[in-house]
Design a protein around this motif. Structure first.
Motif, short mmCIF file in Angstrom:
data_model
loop_
_atom_site.label_atom_id
_atom_site.label_comp_id
_atom_site.label_asym_id
_atom_site.label_seq_id
_atom_site.Cartn_x
_atom_site.Cartn_y
_atom_site.Cartn_z
N PHE A 244 0.84 -1.20 0.00
CA PHE A 244 0.00 0.00 0.00
C PHE A 244 0.88 1.25 0.00
CE2 PHE A 244 -2.33 3.48 1.83
CZ PHE A 244 -3.65 3.31 1.46
N LEU A 245 1.86 1.31 0.89
CA LEU A 245 2.68 2.50 1.04
C LEU A 245 3.57 2.77 -0.16
CD1 LEU A 245 3.66 2.12 4.81
CD2 LEU A 245 2.00 3.72 3.80
N GLU A 246 3.90 1.74 -0.91
CA GLU A 246 4.73 1.91 -2.10
C GLU A 246 4.01 2.70 -3.18
OE1 GLU A 246 5.79 -1.96 -3.44
OE2 GLU A 246 7.34 -2.27 -1.90
N ARG A 247 2.66 2.66 -3.19
CA ARG A 247 1.96 3.22 -4.34
C ARG A 247 0.70 4.02 -4.00
NH1 ARG A 247 -1.65 -0.88 -6.69
NH2 ARG A 247 -2.26 -2.26 -5.00
N TRP A 248 0.51 4.37 -2.72
CA TRP A 248 -0.74 5.01 -2.33
C TRP A 248 -0.93 6.37 -2.98
CZ3 TRP A 248 -1.37 9.55 0.62
CH2 TRP A 248 -0.18 10.08 1.16
N GLU A 249 0.15 7.04 -3.35
CA GLU A 249 0.03 8.36 -3.97
C GLU A 249 -0.13 8.28 -5.49
OE1 GLU A 249 2.41 11.61 -1.52
OE2 GLU A 249 3.70 9.88 -1.96
N ASP A 250 -0.02 7.10 -6.05
CA ASP A 250 -0.14 6.95 -7.51
C ASP A 250 -1.62 6.99 -7.92
OD1 ASP A 250 2.58 6.61 -7.54
OD2 ASP A 250 2.48 4.41 -7.64
N PRO A 251 -1.98 7.81 -8.90
CA PRO A 251 -3.38 7.83 -9.36
C PRO A 251 -3.70 6.58 -10.16
CG PRO A 251 -2.04 9.24 -10.75
CD PRO A 251 -1.13 8.77 -9.65
N TYR A 252 -4.93 6.14 -10.05
CA TYR A 252 -5.34 5.00 -10.87
C TYR A 252 -5.44 5.44 -12.34
CZ TYR A 252 -10.22 6.79 -10.72
OH TYR A 252 -11.36 7.55 -10.83
N GLU A 253 -5.34 4.47 -13.23
CA GLU A 253 -5.46 4.73 -14.66
C GLU A 253 -6.56 3.86 -15.25
OE1 GLU A 253 -1.77 4.36 -16.70
OE2 GLU A 253 -0.72 5.80 -15.41
N LEU A 254 -7.40 4.45 -16.08
CA LEU A 254 -8.48 3.71 -16.71
C LEU A 254 -7.93 2.90 -17.88
CD1 LEU A 254 -11.42 6.31 -16.85
CD2 LEU A 254 -10.98 4.54 -15.14
#
Length: 422
Positions: free
Chosen positions: A322-332
């Motif tokens: 979770f902490l590795e990527r929590w700031e990454d926005p999702y992509e459609l």
């Protein structure tokens, strides 16, 4: 003598009904067994039908004594404990805190369930919020309305699924709504001893679904809602469209929602927030400290690759991921939509004559059938009375939008063969 396999770690879920029935399979796929805790011995029949006992080691019933329930849960040594649906939020706060597990705590627990306290807590934290009053008598309510004027919304303080919501444009309608609510039971079985009245918010309505870990909030999916007037209900939720994560509106909604989550003490686990984007900026309708309903995770998985369910598992049992990527926005990867089909009448359903046309839509992905032929169908007035939800997923946005409109065209009298109630 052969060695016994090591016991798998345990995750406890309170009230794993409705969409939350999908949490246990995700944790089980990660190598965790699941324990179920019931906040009450009996649940709403709709919820009870959704329960999957085979997903759980055991089913513990909370009898009102939190210490005794905590002791029963502790025997399974769970690594985490979280709520499923709305009725499980407060008990999950109590038990997770008592057991020393990752928790949102009990200090602000009432504000995460009581809609009046929720908005007052948000306002006290400096976050803009709607004007409202909590009324136990009609005179106080009418005095408030005389000053507020215009359109207002009356609703239960504790409920879910748009249960008991009334839109009122004059004092007579306010009076009728108050009398219809006070003293009745909400969809979650709580007695309405007071009525919440709020100013009507003008603007588009959005859903912001999140998962949090120690105060870090990740947005799993954002939806734009569409409403229509039907069956005497002004704003009946008709459809929704999954939005890209980034955009001016989305950024404003996310920044506001994160401030709301902080104000309400939502530091861990899933949350489902409904927000209106008014001319004055975002304004909270309500936040629920649990996973989103309506099985929205189904089209989200197909469009993004993972949903709020998978992120919830990460937060509780794989925090490093979770902490590795929590700031990454999702992509459609694909586009998604949802349509609530709206029954025009009560009765016994004989068939859906145009079902094949609905299932033939280019973006048709699946449906959640709440009423099957031969079953009792109700005139749709809230989230509890939609006969079905249709999920749409496609590589092009225009196809999803086209099929949302086509589904609305198919809906109506001709979509249902109903034997009216005598």
């Amino acid at each position: 003598m052969s060695e016994q396999p090591a016991a798998r770690p345990v995750v406890a879920i309170v009230d794993a009904y409705s969409s939350a029935r999908s949490l246990a399979p995700v944790f089980r796929e990660r190598g965790f067994d699941c324990l179920h805790v019931r906040s009450a011995a009996t649940a709403n029949p709709v919820y009870e039908r959704s329960f999957r006992p085979g997903d759980f080691l055991a089913d513990i019933v909370h009898g009102g004594d939190a210490a005794r329930t905590a002791e029963a849960v502790a025997r399974y040594a769970p690594v985490c404990l979280l709520p499923g649906i709305e009725s499980g939020v407060e008990l999950a706060d109590v038990l997770s805190e008592a057991l020393g597990l990752r928790t949102n705590g009990t200090e602000l627990s009432p504000a995460r369930r009581d809609k009046y306290r929720m908005l007052e807590t948000v306002r006290a934290a400096g976050v803009p919020a709607v004007e409202q009053i909590l009324a136990t008598d009609l005179d106080t309510l009418l005095d408030w309305y005389a000053k507020a004027g215009g359109r207002v919304v009356l609703k239960p303080v504790r409920s879910a699924g748009n249960d008991g919501i009334h839109f009122c444009d004059d004092a007579d309608q306010v009076r009728a709504a108050f009398e219809a609510l006070l003293g009745t039971d909400s969809a979650l079985g709580a007695r309405n001893r007071e009525v919440l009245a709020q100013e009507y918010l003008v603007g588009g309505e959005y859903i912001v679904n999140t998962v949090s870990l120690d105060g870090r909030h990740h947005v799993t999916d954002l939806w734009r809602m569409q409403h229509l007037s039907a069956n005497g209900v002004r704003d009946l939720g008709a459809s929704a469209r999954l939005l890209p994560r980034r955009g001016a509106d989305q950024d404003a909604l996310v920044e506001y929602t994160c401030r709301v989550l902080d104000a309400l003490g939502v530091r861990n686990g899933p949350a489902h927030s409904e927000v209106k984007l008014t001319p004055q900026g975002p304004r909270l309708i309500e936040t629920a400290a649990r996973a989103c309903g309506a099985d929205l995770h189904v089209p989200v998985r197909a469009a993004i690759g993972e949903s709020q369910m998978e992120w919830t598992a990460d937060a509780y049992v794989d925090p490093a991921r979770f902490l590795e990527r929590w700031e990454d926005p999702y992509e459609l990867v694909r586009h998604a939509g949802l349509v609530n089909m709206i029954s025009p009448a009560d009765g016994t359903l004989r068939s859906y004559p145009n079902m094949e046309h609905l299932q033939g839509l280019d973006s048709f992905h699946g449906l959640a059938l709440n009423v099957s032929p031969g079953g009792r169908i109700h005139r749709s007035v809230d989230d509890w009375t939609y006969p079905m939800r249709v999920y749409l997923v496609h590589g092009t946005q225009s196809t999803v939008l086209h099929d949302i409109l086509t589904a609305h065209y198919l809906d109506g009298d001709g979509f249902y063969d109903i034997v009216p109630t005598a």
